[in-house]
Motif scaffolding. Structure first.
Motif, PDB file in Angstrom:
ATOM      1  N   ALA A 139       0.821  -1.210   0.000  1.00 41.17           N
ATOM      2  CA  ALA A 139       0.000   0.000   0.000  1.00 41.17           C
ATOM      3  C   ALA A 139       0.853   1.256   0.000  1.00 41.17           C
ATOM      4  O   ALA A 139       0.525   2.242  -0.679  1.00 41.17           O
ATOM      5  CB  ALA A 139      -0.925  -0.007   1.215  1.00 41.17           C
ATOM      6  N   ARG A 174       1.957   1.920  -3.293  1.00 41.50           N
ATOM      7  CA  ARG A 174       0.819   2.089  -4.201  1.00 41.50           C
ATOM      8  C   ARG A 174       0.804   1.023  -5.299  1.00 41.50           C
ATOM      9  O   ARG A 174       0.561   1.309  -6.479  1.00 41.50           O
ATOM     10  CB  ARG A 174       0.828   3.495  -4.802  1.00 41.50           C
ATOM     11  N   ALA A 206      -1.632   4.083   3.833  1.00 42.45           N
ATOM     12  CA  ALA A 206      -1.309   2.661   3.688  1.00 42.45           C
ATOM     13  C   ALA A 206      -1.988   1.798   4.741  1.00 42.45           C
ATOM     14  O   ALA A 206      -2.135   0.587   4.566  1.00 42.45           O
ATOM     15  CB  ALA A 206       0.209   2.459   3.747  1.00 42.45           C
TER      16      ALA A 206
END
Length: 221
Positions: A21, A24, A198
């Motif tokens: 996360a 990305r 995240a």
């Protein structure tokens, strides 16, 4: 798209999810009941453990190796420092949480309270639970000492060490096994990392039969 075979409350899976996360990297999450020893899963990882990540045409196991691979392949934002000594310190702390903390705390609290029920392995061992509750105090105090000397656990920048620690503590926080009043420094550190984008997927986890406490997804506790 990448695919991660995981268990929601596994700290090792959570660590990989945080790195994905933060970088990305889009990833499909597939829950894997690894204890059932499914033949297809064992073909993906003969070691029979999660997480297992399918990415770049490869199938990868072992969370620390996966995380470093992701950091090298996707260097922004960096989660490993450049200097050899700084990288050593990050790896030392990742090892601390994934080995010492895991065996002394996570395995004695989370695994006893949750995993045994899910896997139908009987009732929690009260001695293990007591030992885990006692041991986490030592680890929180150690984290507080580190944070008295540094902005983040391994230095002045957030690193893989912070994600390793947060992965374990978030799983334990899901079952209310972290005393956030023990150290303001640790609580502030967790609030800071918990507020990162995240972390949103982690905070959205819901495990049937184990509802999280009200503060779990509250960014201000």
């Amino acid at each position: 798209m990448a695919r991660l075979y995981h268990v929601p409350l596994s700290p090792f899976c959570r660590k990989v999810r945080l790195v994905l996360a933060e970088k990305r990297i889009e990833c499909e999450l597939v829950e894997e009941r690894y204890w059932e020893r499914d033949a297809d899963f064992l073909r993906r990882n003969p070691g029979g453990k999660v997480p297992v990540l399918r990415i770049d045409g490869q199938t990868m196991a072992e969370s620390a190796a996966i995380c470093e691979y992701l950091d090298e392949r996707h260097p922004e934002p960096p989660l490993m420092p450049k200097g050899a000594e700084a990288r050593y310190e990050v790896r030392r702390l990742v090892g601390w949480f994934d080995d010492k903390f895991h065996h002394e705390v996570t395995a004695r609290l989370l695994y006893e309270r949750v995993n045994k029920k899910i896997m139908k392995q009987g009732f929690p061992d009260s001695r293990n639970v007591k030992d885990g509750a006692r041991a986490i105090k030592f680890h929180l105090d150690y984290m507080a000492w580190l944070l008295d000397h540094r902005r983040w656990l391994a230095g002045d920048a957030m690193t893989m060490a912070d994600f390793a620690a947060a992965a374990h503590l978030s799983a334990l926080d899901y079952i209310s096994d972290v005393d956030w009043h023990r150290s303001e420094a640790v609580k502030d550190w967790y609030a800071k990392i918990k507020s990162r984008p995240a972390f949103r997927g982690i905070l959205a986890d819901q495990v049937p039969g184990f509802p999280p406490p009200a503060h779990y997804a509250d960014l201000d506790f």
